[in-house]
Design an enzyme around this catalytic site. Structure first.
Site, PDB file in Angstrom:
ATOM      1  N   ASP A  12       0.745  -1.252   0.182  1.00 17.08           N
ATOM      2  CA  ASP A  12      -0.047   0.328  -0.240  1.00 17.08           C
ATOM      3  C   ASP A  12       0.718   1.257  -0.010  1.00 17.08           C
ATOM      4  OD1 ASP A  12      -2.503  -1.602   0.080  1.00 17.08           O
ATOM      5  OD2 ASP A  12      -2.236  -1.693   2.303  1.00 17.08           O
ATOM      6  N   LYS A  15       1.913   2.301  -5.063  1.00 14.16           N
ATOM      7  CA  LYS A  15       2.502   1.741  -6.401  1.00 14.16           C
ATOM      8  C   LYS A  15       1.436   2.219  -7.538  1.00 14.16           C
ATOM      9  CE  LYS A  15       2.373  -2.315  -4.394  1.00 14.16           C
ATOM     10  NZ  LYS A  15       1.863  -1.827  -3.075  1.00 14.16           N
ATOM     11  N   GLY A  39      -4.716  -4.336  -3.699  1.00 14.14           N
ATOM     12  CA  GLY A  39      -5.816  -3.129  -4.293  1.00 14.14           C
ATOM     13  C   GLY A  39      -4.985  -1.918  -4.454  1.00 14.14           C
ATOM     14  N   GLN A 223       1.941  -5.994  -3.191  1.00 11.28           N
ATOM     15  CA  GLN A 223       2.349  -6.186  -1.910  1.00 11.28           C
ATOM     16  C   GLN A 223       3.699  -5.255  -1.762  1.00 11.28           C
ATOM     17  OE1 GLN A 223       1.169  -9.402  -3.763  1.00 11.28           O
ATOM     18  NE2 GLN A 223      -0.727  -8.490  -2.889  1.00 11.28           N
ATOM     19  N   SER A 412       5.176  12.090  -4.170  1.00 16.35           N
ATOM     20  CA  SER A 412       4.013  12.481  -4.455  1.00 16.35           C
ATOM     21  C   SER A 412       3.226  13.121  -3.222  1.00 16.35           C
ATOM     22  CB  SER A 412       3.313  10.996  -4.718  1.00 16.35           C
ATOM     23  OG  SER A 412       1.871  10.997  -4.727  1.00 16.35           O
TER      24      SER A 412
HETATM   25  P1  GDP Z   1      -0.889   0.368  -3.601  1.00 15.31           P
HETATM   26  O1  GDP Z   1      -1.490  -0.766  -3.216  1.00 15.31           O
HETATM   27  O2  GDP Z   1       0.651   0.615  -3.270  1.00 15.31           O
HETATM   28  O3  GDP Z   1      -1.203   0.889  -4.854  1.00 15.31           O
HETATM   29  O4  GDP Z   1      -1.458   1.456  -2.502  1.00 15.31           O
HETATM   30  P2  GDP Z   1      -3.011   1.431  -2.120  1.00 15.31           P
HETATM   31  O5  GDP Z   1      -3.641   2.162  -3.498  1.00 15.31           O
HETATM   32  O6  GDP Z   1      -3.496   0.462  -1.418  1.00 15.31           O
HETATM   33  O7  GDP Z   1      -2.760   2.892  -1.240  1.00 15.31           O
HETATM   34  C1  GDP Z   1      -2.427   4.043  -1.327  1.00 15.31           C
HETATM   35  C2  GDP Z   1      -3.374   5.115  -1.131  1.00 15.31           C
HETATM   36  O8  GDP Z   1      -3.015   6.265  -0.877  1.00 15.31           O
HETATM   37  C3  GDP Z   1      -4.678   5.187  -2.172  1.00 15.31           C
HETATM   38  O9  GDP Z   1      -5.886   5.446  -1.487  1.00 15.31           O
HETATM   39  C4  GDP Z   1      -4.118   6.285  -2.935  1.00 15.31           C
HETATM   40  O10 GDP Z   1      -5.161   7.060  -3.813  1.00 15.31           O
HETATM   41  C5  GDP Z   1      -3.280   7.079  -2.007  1.00 15.31           C
HETATM   42  N1  GDP Z   1      -2.266   7.914  -2.545  1.00 15.31           N
HETATM   43  C6  GDP Z   1      -1.262   7.588  -3.337  1.00 15.31           C
HETATM   44  N2  GDP Z   1      -0.324   8.599  -3.458  1.00 15.31           N
HETATM   45  C7  GDP Z   1      -0.829   9.573  -2.504  1.00 15.31           C
HETATM   46  C8  GDP Z   1      -0.230  10.917  -1.935  1.00 15.31           C
HETATM   47  O11 GDP Z   1       0.923  11.260  -2.441  1.00 15.31           O
HETATM   48  N3  GDP Z   1      -0.867  11.440  -1.063  1.00 15.31           N
HETATM   49  C9  GDP Z   1      -2.237  11.108  -0.768  1.00 15.31           C
HETATM   50  N4  GDP Z   1      -2.780  11.962   0.519  1.00 15.31           N
HETATM   51  N5  GDP Z   1      -2.841  10.168  -1.018  1.00 15.31           N
HETATM   52  C10 GDP Z   1      -1.824   9.256  -1.915  1.00 15.31           C
HETATM   53  P1  IMO Z   2      -0.972  -3.934  -2.181  1.00 17.88           P
HETATM   54  O1  IMO Z   2      -0.578  -4.739  -3.635  1.00 17.88           O
HETATM   55  C1  IMO Z   2      -0.664  -4.665   2.133  1.00 17.88           C
HETATM   56  C2  IMO Z   2      -0.839  -8.679   3.538  1.00 17.88           C
HETATM   57  C3  IMO Z   2      -2.295  -9.259   4.564  1.00 17.88           C
HETATM   58  C4  IMO Z   2      -1.349 -10.246   5.261  1.00 17.88           C
HETATM   59  C5  IMO Z   2      -0.384 -10.825   4.540  1.00 17.88           C
HETATM   60  C6  IMO Z   2      -0.921 -11.995   3.836  1.00 17.88           C
HETATM   61  O2  IMO Z   2      -2.233  -3.227  -2.401  1.00 17.88           O
HETATM   62  O3  IMO Z   2      -0.050  -3.350  -1.714  1.00 17.88           O
HETATM   63  P2  IMO Z   2      -2.345 -12.730   1.751  1.00 17.88           P
HETATM   64  O4  IMO Z   2      -3.962 -12.408   1.573  1.00 17.88           O
HETATM   65  O5  IMO Z   2      -1.523 -12.100   0.470  1.00 17.88           O
HETATM   66  O6  IMO Z   2      -2.157 -14.227   1.987  1.00 17.88           O
HETATM   67  O7  IMO Z   2      -2.088 -12.100   2.989  1.00 17.88           O
HETATM   68  O8  IMO Z   2       0.045  -9.967   3.347  1.00 17.88           O
HETATM   69  N1  IMO Z   2      -1.125  -8.370   2.353  1.00 17.88           N
HETATM   70  C7  IMO Z   2      -1.069  -6.790   2.143  1.00 17.88           C
HETATM   71  N2  IMO Z   2      -1.048  -5.698   2.653  1.00 17.88           N
HETATM   72  N3  IMO Z   2      -0.976  -4.554   0.747  1.00 17.88           N
HETATM   73  C8  IMO Z   2      -1.352  -5.535   0.179  1.00 17.88           C
HETATM   74  O9  IMO Z   2      -1.181  -5.334  -1.330  1.00 17.88           O
HETATM   75  C9  IMO Z   2      -1.364  -6.777   0.554  1.00 17.88           C
HETATM   76  N4  IMO Z   2      -1.725  -7.973   0.138  1.00 17.88           N
HETATM   77  C10 IMO Z   2      -1.450  -9.035   1.162  1.00 17.88           C
HETATM   78  O10 IMO Z   2      -2.707  -8.174   4.946  1.00 17.88           O
HETATM   79  O11 IMO Z   2      -0.861  -9.316   6.336  1.00 17.88           O
HETATM   80 MG    MG Z   3      -2.974  -1.550  -1.595  1.00 19.29          MG
END
Ligand code: GDP
Ligand code: IMO
Ligand code: MG
Length: 424
Positions: A12, A15, A39, A223, A412
């Site tokens: 999270d 990416k 996600g 991840q 960012s």
């Molecule tokens: P990912 O899994 O690495 O793609 O990250 P996620 O989408 O799960 O979580 C990142 C969250 O932060 C999302 O809700 C993005 O819309 C938000 N986001 C990404 N870059 C920024 C930033 O620079 N500032 C803020 N406030 N939100 C951001």
């Molecule tokens: P993105 O791509 C954050 C975590 C789960 C758990 C562990 C194992 O959005 O960054 P799993 O379902 O993969 O067997 O769970 O990994 N986990 C993540 N945490 N971002 C993710 O994906 C994750 N995908 C799995 O919370 O701790």
């Molecule tokens: Mg994510």
């Protein structure tokens, strides 16, 4: 040019946003591991998209998107995504390729994942419940069902019937859970085969040719590095190789063809699920970051655990990935804080720890060593030039660079595509 973009914390990191930004100049974006546990959020022209399996380049109409063989593919989740994107006006025909070698997530993988977690008590991992562990288990046990099997009805029926028969033994005798009927699963997956057929391809030869043609290719990690099955915080990890090596084994692009590795990191740290987290903040302080950063899981909606930036984590991740460059995300989330801390390393039983520990008992006992920085207490979300960032923010970022030992390429400052600063 082949560029790997991956997370250097516990997932999270943002990416999805960074891939979307860089995909504006990419011909192909490839997901190489993980599944619908990911996600990835992309905000384009004011609309928010949460992608689980489809690469985050999909909102750039000229970019082809490949789901590589390292991914475990849940057809139900993929179809939901395809339909949602179509409804929002994104056409995928001819632009989305699914590797015929990728393994499938089956309904019983999700059942087993959830049953195991439920039975795990305080030993649970806190998985996303998306069947990831059991799907990779079948792959490694050589009983997995692959995308190409969807196109061979008799073989598909046979494999599903055999697998469900052994899954039922486990469900019945270990988890005392209801049995699964094969018929329904067979019918469901036969239908997926028909619907997904136009997207199924020999993705590896497509990618080999794309490399030969010197296309601009992004390999998108899911991840984060600390969730890597081998070098992550085992057993509190996911079941795939999230680090740079996985981008090669999961796509079929040879390691020597990779030109650049970009590590994406948040300006602080978050983690979802169980496992040690040295810089985790107590409830009240963590809440401030969680609210400001909207730190709730994009896949499960779970509140993310929040803490200060951990340079020990990112330094380790940058080393194993061979990161050439860092992208720092969510700097704006720190805008209001009067004081900001960075963990520069750990002490263990009174002595500095030279390396990131392999043993989670050690990691759960370490004491973070902190440096404290004055906050900038100014809005950064509309800044577009590095030189216009408050001096205190520049100092903070310079210190991160110094501690991690890798230069920052971009920062960012908000979820939107436009909220990005390139550091020259
Ligand atoms: P990912 O899994 O690495 O793609 O990250 P996620 O989408 O799960 O979580 C990142 C969250 O932060 C999302 O809700 C993005 O819309 C938000 N986001 C990404 N870059 C920024 C930033 O620079 N500032 C803020 N406030 N939100 C951001
Ligand atoms: P993105 O791509 C954050 C975590 C789960 C758990 C562990 C194992 O959005 O960054 P799993 O379902 O993969 O067997 O769970 O990994 N986990 C993540 N945490 N971002 C993710 O994906 C994750 N995908 C799995 O919370 O701790
Ligand atoms: Mg994510």
């Amino acid at each position: 040019m082949v560029t790997v973009i991956l997370g250097c914390q516990w997932g999270d990191e943002g990416k999805g946003k960074i891939v979307d930004v860089l995909a504006q100049h990419a011909d192909v974006v490839v997901r190489f591991q993980g599944g619908a546990n990911a996600g990835h959020t992309v905000v384009a022209d004011g609309t928010q998209y949460v992608l689980h399996l489809i690469p985050s380049g999909i909102l750039n109409p000229k970019t082809a998107c490949v789901i590589g063989h390292g991914v475990v593919l849940d057809p139900a989740s993929l179809l939901e995504e395809i339909q949602l994107l179509a409804k929002l006006g994104t056409d995928l025909k001819g632009r989305l390729l699914i590797s015929n070698r990728a393994h499938l997530v089956m309904p019983y993988h999700k059942t087993l994942d959830q049953a195991k977690e439920l039975a795990g008590g305080d030993k649970k991992i806190g998985t996303t419940g998306r069947g990831i562990g059991p799907a990779y288990t079948d792959k490694a046990s050589r009983v997995g069902i692959r995308v190409l099997d969807l196109l061979e009805p008799e073989r598909l029926k046979d494999k599903i019937t055999k697998n469900i028969s052994s899954v039922n033994q486990i469900l019945e005798h270990i988890y005392h859970a209801p049995r699964i009927e094969a018929q329904g699963v067979i019918a469901e997956y036969l239908a997926y085969g028909k619907t997904l057929a136009p997207y199924i391809a020999d993705a590896e030869s497509y990618l080999v040719q794309a490399v030969r043609d010197k296309k601009n290719i992004i390999l998108e990690g899911a991840q984060g590095s600390l969730l890597d099955i081998d070098i992550g915080t085992y057993p509190y990890v996911t079941s795939s190789n999230t680090t740079a090596g996985g981008s090669s084994t999961g796509s079929g692009i040879a390691p020597r063809k990779i030109d650049k590795v970009i590590g994406v990191v948040k300006a602080y740290t978050t983690r979802v699920g169980e496992g040690p987290f040295p810089t985790e903040l107590p409830e009240a302080e963590g809440n401030a970051l969680r609210e400001q950063g909207k730190e709730f899981g994009a896949t499960t909606g779970r509140p993310r655990r929040c803490g200060w930036f951990d340079a020990a984590v990112v330094r380790f991740a940058a080393e194993v990935n061979g990161a050439d460059e860092l992208v720092i995300t969510k700097l704006d989330v720190l805008d209001n804080l009067p004081k900001i801390k960075i963990c520069t390393g750990y002490a263990y039983r009174g002595k500095p720890l030279p390396h990131f520990p392999a043993d989670m008992e050690v990691l759960s006992e370490v004491q973070p060593i902190y440096e404290e920085f004055p906050g900038w207490q100014a809005k950064t979300s509309s800044v577009t030039e590095w030189s216009n960032l408050p001096q205190a923010a520049q100092n903070y970022l310079h210190r991160l660079e110094e501690l991690v030992g890798v230069r920052i390429g971009m920062v960012s400052v908000g979820p939107d595509r436009a909220q990005i600063i390139t550091k020259k």
